[in-house]
Design an enzyme around this catalytic site. Structure first.
Site, PDB file in Angstrom:
ATOM      1  CB  CYS A   8     130.676  48.644  11.817  1.00  0.00           C
ATOM      2  SG  CYS A   8     132.016  48.571  10.604  1.00  0.00           S
ATOM      3  CG  ASN A  11     136.757  46.043   9.925  1.00  0.00           C
ATOM      4  OD1 ASN A  11     137.774  45.373   9.752  1.00  0.00           O
ATOM      5  ND2 ASN A  11     136.779  47.127  10.660  1.00  0.00           N
ATOM      6  CB  CYS A  13     131.735  52.505   6.421  1.00  0.00           C
ATOM      7  SG  CYS A  13     131.502  52.143   4.659  1.00  0.00           S
ATOM      8  CB  SER A  15     134.443  49.449  13.028  1.00  0.00           C
ATOM      9  OG  SER A  15     134.669  48.598  11.939  1.00  0.00           O
ATOM     10  CG  ASP A 125     125.350  50.492   7.002  1.00  0.00           C
ATOM     11  OD1 ASP A 125     126.241  51.065   6.330  1.00  0.00           O
ATOM     12  OD2 ASP A 125     125.054  49.299   6.881  1.00  0.00           O
TER      13      ASP A 125
HETATM   14  P1  4NP Z   1     130.126  49.331   7.773  1.00  0.00           P
HETATM   15  O1  4NP Z   1     129.279  49.562   6.439  1.00  0.00           O
HETATM   16  O2  4NP Z   1     129.404  48.240   8.567  1.00  0.00           O
HETATM   17  O3  4NP Z   1     130.091  50.656   8.442  1.00  0.00           O
HETATM   18  O4  4NP Z   1     131.507  48.896   7.323  1.00  0.00           O
HETATM   19  C1  4NP Z   1     128.888  48.488   5.602  1.00  0.00           C
HETATM   20  C2  4NP Z   1     129.786  47.939   4.714  1.00  0.00           C
HETATM   21  C3  4NP Z   1     129.414  46.906   3.884  1.00  0.00           C
HETATM   22  C4  4NP Z   1     128.128  46.421   3.944  1.00  0.00           C
HETATM   23  C5  4NP Z   1     127.220  46.961   4.839  1.00  0.00           C
HETATM   24  C6  4NP Z   1     127.610  47.996   5.668  1.00  0.00           C
HETATM   25  N1  4NP Z   1     127.720  45.363   3.073  1.00  0.00           N
HETATM   26  O5  4NP Z   1     126.540  44.994   3.107  1.00  0.00           O
HETATM   27  O6  4NP Z   1     128.565  44.849   2.329  1.00  0.00           O
END
Ligand code: 4NP
Length: 157
Positions: A8, A11, A13, A15, A125
Site C-alpha cells: 500500500c 505500509n 494500515c 498492507s 485508504d
Molecule cells: P496505508 O495508509 O497506505 O494503508 O498504509 C496510509 C498511511 C500513511 C499515509 C497515507 C496512507 N500518509 O500519507 O502518510
C-alpha cells in the site's frame, strides 16, 4: 514455497492488515512451510514505525495482532516474491512502473482481483477517515485474502 507481498502507500494500515489476515489463514491451515506473507509501502515516510494505532485497535477487535514494522518496497522484492499485491489502482500503477522486467511485472495484481463476495474494486485508504474506514478495510481484506489463499493453495496442489 510461495511468497506474497502486500503493498500500500504507507505500509502502516492496509498492507500490514492484509499480511496479518493472510498469516492467520496460513497458520489456521498449517501452511507455514508452503506460503509466506510480508508487506511493504511505496513511500518510506513511516519506515521503522509500527502500524497505525487505529488500524491495530480495529485489528485486535477482530482477533488479529499486527506486529509488522513499516518498510519501503525495494527492487529485490520483485525477484523474491511470487505475488505482489496492490491495494488500489495508484499502488498498482506505481508497482508496474517499478517492476524491473516483464516477468516481475506479471507478478503484480490488485487485491480485489481475488474478491469472493465484496463488490469493491479497490481497498480504500483509511488514513484520513474515521473508524468505519478501518472496519471497511478489514471487511474487504478478509474476503479478498480468503480468495487469494484459495488461489495459491489450488495452484500449489
Ligand atoms: P496505508 O495508509 O497506505 O494503508 O498504509 C496510509 C498511511 C500513511 C499515509 C497515507 C496512507 N500518509 O500519507 O502518510
Amino acid at each position: 514455497m510461495k511468497k506474497v507481498l502486500f503493498v500500500c502507500l504507507g505500509n502502516i494500515c492496509r498492507s500490514p492488515m492484509a499480511e496479518s489476515i493472510m498469516k492467520k489463514l496460513i497458520a489456521e491451515n498449517g501452511m507455514e512451510k508452503e506460503i509466506e506473507a510480508d508487506s511493504a509501502g511505496l513511500i518510506s515516510y513511516h519506515e521503522g514505525e509500527e502500524a497505525d494505532s487505529r488500524m491495530r485497535m480495529h485489528a485486535r477487535r477482530h482477533g488479529y495482532d499486527i506486529t509488522h514494522i513499516s518498510r519501503p518496497i525495494c527492487e529485490e522484492d520483485f525477484y523474491i516474491f511470487d505475488y505482489i499485491i496492490a491495494m488500489d489502482d495508484h499502488n498498482y500503477d506505481k508497482l508496474i512502473d517499478m517492476a524491473p522486467g516483464l516477468d516481475e511485472e506479471k507478478k503484480v495484481a490488485r487485491m480485489t482481483d481475488y474478491r469472493k463476495n465484496t463488490v469493491m474494486d479497490h481497498v480504500p485508504d483509511p488514513y484520513y477517515g474515521g473508524h468505519e474506514g478501518f472496519e471497511n478495510v478489514i471487511r474487504i481484506l478478509e474476503d479478498t485474502c480468503a480468495g487469494l489463499f484459495e488461489k495459491i493453495t489450488r495452484s500449489h496442489e
